[in-house]
Design a protein around this motif. Structure first.
Motif, PDB file in Angstrom:
ATOM      1  N   VAL A  11       0.879  -1.167   0.000  1.00  0.00           N
ATOM      2  CA  VAL A  11       0.000   0.000   0.000  1.00  0.00           C
ATOM      3  C   VAL A  11       0.918   1.218   0.000  1.00  0.00           C
ATOM      4  O   VAL A  11       1.831   1.317   0.824  1.00  0.00           O
ATOM      5  N   GLU A  12       0.691   2.123  -0.941  1.00  0.00           N
ATOM      6  CA  GLU A  12       1.469   3.361  -1.045  1.00  0.00           C
ATOM      7  C   GLU A  12       0.518   4.517  -0.777  1.00  0.00           C
ATOM      8  O   GLU A  12      -0.561   4.586  -1.370  1.00  0.00           O
ATOM      9  N   LEU A  13       0.928   5.405   0.129  1.00  0.00           N
ATOM     10  CA  LEU A  13       0.057   6.493   0.564  1.00  0.00           C
ATOM     11  C   LEU A  13       0.687   7.857   0.356  1.00  0.00           C
ATOM     12  O   LEU A  13       1.908   7.983   0.290  1.00  0.00           O
ATOM     13  N   ASN A  14      -0.147   8.876   0.339  1.00  0.00           N
ATOM     14  CA  ASN A  14       0.285  10.268   0.193  1.00  0.00           C
ATOM     15  C   ASN A  14       0.507  10.954   1.529  1.00  0.00           C
ATOM     16  O   ASN A  14       0.491  12.172   1.601  1.00  0.00           O
ATOM     17  N   SER A  15       0.717  10.197   2.587  1.00  0.00           N
ATOM     18  CA  SER A  15       0.899  10.773   3.912  1.00  0.00           C
ATOM     19  C   SER A  15       1.849   9.900   4.717  1.00  0.00           C
ATOM     20  O   SER A  15       1.637   8.685   4.816  1.00  0.00           O
ATOM     21  N   VAL A  16       2.873  10.502   5.290  1.00  0.00           N
ATOM     22  CA  VAL A  16       3.816   9.756   6.117  1.00  0.00           C
ATOM     23  C   VAL A  16       3.149   9.310   7.414  1.00  0.00           C
ATOM     24  O   VAL A  16       3.231   8.140   7.797  1.00  0.00           O
ATOM     25  N   ALA A  17       2.479  10.220   8.095  1.00  0.00           N
ATOM     26  CA  ALA A  17       1.837   9.881   9.369  1.00  0.00           C
ATOM     27  C   ALA A  17       0.784   8.790   9.187  1.00  0.00           C
ATOM     28  O   ALA A  17       0.779   7.787   9.913  1.00  0.00           O
ATOM     29  N   LEU A  18      -0.094   8.971   8.208  1.00  0.00           N
ATOM     30  CA  LEU A  18      -1.112   7.956   7.960  1.00  0.00           C
ATOM     31  C   LEU A  18      -0.463   6.663   7.450  1.00  0.00           C
ATOM     32  O   LEU A  18      -0.956   5.565   7.727  1.00  0.00           O
ATOM     33  N   GLY A  19       0.655   6.775   6.754  1.00  0.00           N
ATOM     34  CA  GLY A  19       1.380   5.593   6.303  1.00  0.00           C
ATOM     35  C   GLY A  19       1.874   4.752   7.460  1.00  0.00           C
ATOM     36  O   GLY A  19       1.763   3.525   7.451  1.00  0.00           O
TER      37      GLY A  19
ATOM     38  N   VAL B 182      -7.077  -4.064   4.657  1.00  0.00           N
ATOM     39  CA  VAL B 182      -7.124  -3.190   5.829  1.00  0.00           C
ATOM     40  C   VAL B 182      -6.325  -1.914   5.560  1.00  0.00           C
ATOM     41  O   VAL B 182      -6.770  -0.813   5.887  1.00  0.00           O
ATOM     42  N   GLY B 183      -5.168  -2.052   4.932  1.00  0.00           N
ATOM     43  CA  GLY B 183      -4.360  -0.878   4.597  1.00  0.00           C
ATOM     44  C   GLY B 183      -5.098   0.079   3.690  1.00  0.00           C
ATOM     45  O   GLY B 183      -5.034   1.303   3.874  1.00  0.00           O
ATOM     46  N   ARG B 184      -5.811  -0.470   2.721  1.00  0.00           N
ATOM     47  CA  ARG B 184      -6.586   0.381   1.817  1.00  0.00           C
ATOM     48  C   ARG B 184      -7.731   1.072   2.551  1.00  0.00           C
ATOM     49  O   ARG B 184      -8.046   2.236   2.269  1.00  0.00           O
ATOM     50  N   GLU B 185      -8.357   0.383   3.494  1.00  0.00           N
ATOM     51  CA  GLU B 185      -9.443   0.989   4.279  1.00  0.00           C
ATOM     52  C   GLU B 185      -8.909   2.101   5.180  1.00  0.00           C
ATOM     53  O   GLU B 185      -9.496   3.178   5.245  1.00  0.00           O
ATOM     54  N   ILE B 186      -7.820   1.824   5.890  1.00  0.00           N
ATOM     55  CA  ILE B 186      -7.244   2.822   6.803  1.00  0.00           C
ATOM     56  C   ILE B 186      -6.738   4.031   6.008  1.00  0.00           C
ATOM     57  O   ILE B 186      -6.966   5.178   6.380  1.00  0.00           O
ATOM     58  N   GLY B 187      -6.045   3.777   4.910  1.00  0.00           N
ATOM     59  CA  GLY B 187      -5.471   4.851   4.099  1.00  0.00           C
ATOM     60  C   GLY B 187      -6.500   5.656   3.340  1.00  0.00           C
ATOM     61  O   GLY B 187      -6.280   6.826   3.016  1.00  0.00           O
ATOM     62  N   ALA B 188      -7.635   5.027   3.040  1.00  0.00           N
ATOM     63  CA  ALA B 188      -8.763   5.675   2.350  1.00  0.00           C
ATOM     64  C   ALA B 188      -8.308   6.518   1.160  1.00  0.00           C
ATOM     65  O   ALA B 188      -7.629   6.015   0.278  1.00  0.00           O
ATOM     66  N   ASP B 189      -8.665   7.795   1.151  1.00  0.00           N
ATOM     67  CA  ASP B 189      -8.370   8.634  -0.014  1.00  0.00           C
ATOM     68  C   ASP B 189      -6.898   9.043  -0.106  1.00  0.00           C
ATOM     69  O   ASP B 189      -6.492   9.680  -1.065  1.00  0.00           O
ATOM     70  N   MET B 190      -6.075   8.653   0.868  1.00  0.00           N
ATOM     71  CA  MET B 190      -4.642   8.926   0.803  1.00  0.00           C
ATOM     72  C   MET B 190      -3.875   7.792   0.111  1.00  0.00           C
ATOM     73  O   MET B 190      -2.668   7.908  -0.103  1.00  0.00           O
ATOM     74  N   VAL B 191      -4.557   6.697  -0.243  1.00  0.00           N
ATOM     75  CA  VAL B 191      -3.899   5.593  -0.946  1.00  0.00           C
ATOM     76  C   VAL B 191      -3.640   6.030  -2.385  1.00  0.00           C
ATOM     77  O   VAL B 191      -4.554   6.423  -3.105  1.00  0.00           O
ATOM     78  N   VAL B 192      -2.374   5.958  -2.775  1.00  0.00           N
ATOM     79  CA  VAL B 192      -1.952   6.328  -4.127  1.00  0.00           C
ATOM     80  C   VAL B 192      -2.006   5.110  -5.039  1.00  0.00           C
ATOM     81  O   VAL B 192      -2.426   5.182  -6.185  1.00  0.00           O
ATOM     82  N   ASP B 193      -1.565   3.956  -4.517  1.00  0.00           N
ATOM     83  CA  ASP B 193      -1.490   2.731  -5.306  1.00  0.00           C
ATOM     84  C   ASP B 193      -1.382   1.557  -4.346  1.00  0.00           C
ATOM     85  O   ASP B 193      -1.017   1.741  -3.174  1.00  0.00           O
ATOM     86  N   TRP B 194      -1.648   0.367  -4.842  1.00  0.00           N
ATOM     87  CA  TRP B 194      -1.581  -0.836  -4.013  1.00  0.00           C
ATOM     88  C   TRP B 194      -1.526  -2.063  -4.915  1.00  0.00           C
ATOM     89  O   TRP B 194      -1.860  -1.986  -6.097  1.00  0.00           O
ATOM     90  N   PHE B 195      -1.104  -3.204  -4.356  1.00  0.00           N
ATOM     91  CA  PHE B 195      -1.128  -4.470  -5.091  1.00  0.00           C
ATOM     92  C   PHE B 195      -0.979  -5.638  -4.141  1.00  0.00           C
ATOM     93  O   PHE B 195      -0.556  -5.479  -3.000  1.00  0.00           O
ATOM     94  N   THR B 196      -1.295  -6.825  -4.655  1.00  0.00           N
ATOM     95  CA  THR B 196      -0.925  -8.106  -4.067  1.00  0.00           C
ATOM     96  C   THR B 196      -0.380  -8.953  -5.203  1.00  0.00           C
ATOM     97  O   THR B 196      -1.019  -9.059  -6.249  1.00  0.00           O
ATOM     98  N   ILE B 197       0.806  -9.537  -5.002  1.00  0.00           N
ATOM     99  CA  ILE B 197       1.412 -10.433  -5.983  1.00  0.00           C
ATOM    100  C   ILE B 197       1.545 -11.803  -5.321  1.00  0.00           C
ATOM    101  O   ILE B 197       2.388 -11.991  -4.441  1.00  0.00           O
TER     102      ILE B 197
END
Length: 183
Positions: free
Chosen positions: A9-17, A60-75
Motif C-alpha cells: 500500500v502506497e500512501l500520500n501521507s507519512v503519518a497515515l502511512g 485493511v491498509g486500503r481501508e485505513i489509508g482511504a483517499d490517501m492511498v496512491v497505489d496498491w497491489f498483491t502479488i
C-alpha cells in the motif's frame, strides 16, 4: 522470511502511512518487508505472508489509508529477483542489453518488475523507488536483447490499471560509462 506473496500500500501521507503499516501488521499474520517514507512525502508499506493473510492486510491498509492511498497491489507468486532488486542487493555479473521501465508510483514499479522478470530470461538490477525522483520509480534489468525487449513489454503491460508507465526503453549495447553508473 517467506517472500512468495507480497502486498503493498502506497500512501500520500507519512503519518497515515505509519498508522496504516501498524494496522496492516495487526490485521493478519504477515511480516513487514518494508515501511518507509518516499518522495514526495509518500509512505510505502510492503508485507509478506500467505496469500490470504496478505490480501487481508492490504485490504485493511486500503481501508485505513482511504483517499490517501496512491497505489496498491498483491502479488501471489512474486519473482525471486524482485526483493533483492528492491533492497539493492542484486548480483548481476555482466550487463548485456539494458531495459528500463519508469512509473508514476513505487507500487506500480514493483508490479512492472515482477511481470518483466517472469516474462523473459532477464536479471533485475535494481528497483529504485521514489527517493530523489519526485515520487516516480524505475526498474532496470539486463539480458540478451530479445529477452529484455520481451520483458520490458511484459512489465509495461503488467502495470495494468496501476500508476501509469511514464517511459520505457531498451538499450541494446550500453556504453561502459553507463554500465559503471548502474552499480
Amino acid at each position: 522470511m517467506n517472500l512468495r506473496t507480497i502486498g503493498c500500500v502506497e500512501l500520500n501521507s507519512v503519518a497515515l502511512g505509519m498508522h496504516t503499516a501498524d494496522e496492516m501488521l495487526k490485521a493478519a499474520q504477515v511480516e513487514l518487508v518494508m515501511a518507509r517514507p518516499t518522495c514526495p512525502g509518500r509512505y510505502i508499506v510492503v508485507v509478506t505472508g500467505d496469500t490470504g493473510s496478505v490480501n487481508s492486510s492490504v485490504e485493511v491498509g486500503r481501508e485505513i489509508g482511504a483517499d490517501m492511498v496512491v497505489d496498491w497491489f498483491t502479488i501471489p507468486s512474486v519473482h525471486f529477483d524482485v526483493i533483492p532488486a528492491l533492497s539493492g542487493t542484486s548480483i548481476v555479473p555482466t550487463i548485456d542489453a539494458l531495459g528500463v521501465i519508469e512509473t508514476c508510483t513505487a507500487a506500480s514499479c514493483i508490479v512492472a518488475a515482477d511481470a518483466a522478470a517472469k516474462a523473459g530470461n532477464v536479471s533485475l538490477i535494481e528497483i529504485r523507488m521514489a527517493a530523489g525522483l519526485a515520487g516516480k520509480a524505475y526498474v532496470t534489468m539486463t539480458g540478451d536483447v530479445g529477452s529484455v525487449n520481451a520483458s520490458v513489454d511484459a512489465g509495461v503491460e503488467g502495470v495494468g490499471d496501476g500508476g501509469p508507465v511514464l517511459s520505457h526503453v531498451v538499450i541494446p549495447s550500453p556504453s561502459d560509462g553507463l554500465k559503471a553508473q548502474l552499480f
